[in-house]
Design a protein around this motif. Structure first.
Motif, PDB file in Angstrom:
ATOM      1  N   ALA A  95       0.825  -1.208   0.000  1.00  0.00           N
ATOM      2  CA  ALA A  95       0.000   0.000   0.000  1.00  0.00           C
ATOM      3  C   ALA A  95       0.861   1.261   0.000  1.00  0.00           C
ATOM      4  N   PHE A  96       1.874   1.291   0.878  1.00  0.00           N
ATOM      5  CA  PHE A  96       2.684   2.502   1.016  1.00  0.00           C
ATOM      6  C   PHE A  96       4.046   2.401   0.338  1.00  0.00           C
ATOM      7  N   ARG A  97       4.348   1.226  -0.229  1.00  0.00           N
ATOM      8  CA  ARG A  97       5.567   1.023  -1.016  1.00  0.00           C
ATOM      9  C   ARG A  97       6.828   1.399  -0.243  1.00  0.00           C
ATOM     10  N   SER A 100       1.984   6.892  -0.809  1.00  0.00           N
ATOM     11  CA  SER A 100       2.228   5.913  -1.866  1.00  0.00           C
ATOM     12  C   SER A 100       2.984   6.507  -3.044  1.00  0.00           C
TER      13      SER A 100
END
Length: 431
Positions: A123-125, A257
């Motif tokens: 989701a947030f990489r 992200s």
């Protein structure tokens, strides 16, 4: 020798007295949150503060989902039942709502802990976000309880106490931990959890002091329609509560992200500064909410109109100077937080414009929710969500912080305009 105030002036001061008490409680919140943001940002720096604000945002969204609308429903049910002498029904609403929040908060905490690593990676990489998200799971249940118990106090017309429990105590306690020497990201998140737990404990103690009011009083002879079940009140309001916390938070989550942690940190600070208008409007709306519920139950339309106008005037008077500083002096204001945060100055100006529109037509969503129009408010919020989602996905990837700022500014303005139009159409004598 005492000086007698004119009767009209004395009445005016008396009518705004509860707002002043609630604003004083939120003044402590302002000191606590600004201090927490400034001290935390200076200690952690722009990079690590991005993780801290990401976790604060995540906790706020998930704790709101866990409450499934019961925090606002309990205000209406407690205030309305006590207004007609039905203390046992008020107690039933309080206990059933507490049970729902306990179960929901526990499930949300466990799910966040289990999914911390997949969230960080997919989701947030950013795999480094996994540990902060894991620790933040410990905050969710205490914060869900904290907000629910604070709202329950509002139902007893304990506005200052309610604001203290749900908004003021936890930032002050967390800031105290930083001042005492807690300077690591992990330590600050643990202090964040402990602060919310302590605030919830204060809420339990204050509600216990109200136990003598949970008795049925002799009927006044009027025919009062029974309220719907707490669940029926809460279901449409759950959509409202989740969206009202998710929509301002969504740009931060998407920015995490598509942007750098430093962008998340700088924009989060600007966004939270812009929400100082809510620090003013929320306590005033909270003071008015139980009165709206009681007056609507007793069909006192004229009193509702007078209360609504006093509420709007009070919010405008206190909010407009704050908005002016955001729009006219964004750079110096952000520099007070710490070096490097000035990159969010243009975003803060845009956010200030959205808050300006809200401060001119504030808290009409409170009037709708306390008058039994939760379903109408739900559809207004869904429309708001559609617009915000479109703007977020269209503007944040190419424009970063400015796209996020435009999304949140439109979100604030749409809420004000839509709810004001709805009140005007549904209850023209109340606007």
């Amino acid at each position: 020798m005492s000086i007698a105030l004119p009767r009209s002036l004395s009445a005016l001061i008396s009518s705004y007295g509860p707002y002043v008490g609630a604003l004083m409680a939120r003044g402590l919140e302002l000191v606590g949150k600004l201090g927490l943001y400034m001290v935390g940002a200076r200690i952690l720096g722009v990079h690590d503060s991005g993780y801290f604000f990401l976790c604060m945002t995540w906790v706020g969204v998930i704790a709101t989902i866990a409450r499934v609308g019961h925090e606002r429903a309990v205000v209406r049910h407690v205030a309305a039942e006590l207004a007609v002498g039905r203390g046992r029904a008020a107690l039933k609403a309080l206990l059933s709502g507490t049970l729902v929040v306990l179960v929901g908060g526990t499930i949300a905490s466990l799910v966040t802990a289990a999914l911390a690593q997949p969230l960080a990676i997919y989701a947030f990489r950013d795999p480094e976000a996994a540990r902060p998200l894991l620790i933040s799971a410990a905050v969710i249940l205490p914060q869900a309880l904290c907000y629910f118990l604070g709202n329950a106090l509002l139902g007893f017309h304990r506005s200052a106490a309610g604001q203290m429990v749900q908004n003021s105590l936890w930032p002050i306690f967390t800031l105290a931990a930083l001042v005492a020497g807690v300077h690591s990201l992990d330590g600050i998140l643990y202090a964040f959890a402990a602060a919310n737990l302590a605030a919830a404990g204060v809420g339990v103690a204050l509600l216990f002091r109200e136990r003598n009011r949970f008795v049925d009083l002799p009927s006044d002879g009027a025919d009062h329609e029974p309220l719907p079940s707490l669940w029926r009140t809460a279901l449409p309001l759950s959509v409202v509560e989740v969206m009202q916390i998710l929509l301002p938070s969504l740009p931060i989550l998407l920015l995490a992200s598509f942007g750098l942690p430093s962008d998340v940190g700088a924009f989060s600070v600007a966004n939270r500064i812009s929400m100082l208008v809510w620090v003013v409007s929320t306590p005033i709306g909270a003071v008015a909410a139980p009165s709206f519920a009681a007056q609507h139950r007793q069909r006192q339309t004229d009193e509702m109109r007078r209360l609504n106008r006093r509420m709007r005037l009070a919010i405008a008077v206190f909010s407009l100077p704050i908005v002016a500083v955001m729009i006219l002096l964004p750079g110096p204001l952000l520099h007070l937080i710490g070096p490097g945060f000035e990159i969010a100055a243009p975003a803060l100006m845009v956010l200030g414009v959205g808050q300006l529109i809200y401060s001119l037509m504030p808290c009409q969503e409170v009037v709708l929710s306390m008058s039994g129009y939760g379903g109408v408010l739900r559809w207004l919020i869904i429309a708001q969500a559609v617009v915000t989602l479109i703007l977020c996905f269209a503007l944040i990837p190419p424009f970063g912080m400015m796209g996020a700022a435009i999304s949140n500014a439109v979100n604030a303005a749409q809420l004000a305009i839509g709810s004001a139009i709805a009140v005007r159409m549904l209850m023209p004598k109340v606007f």
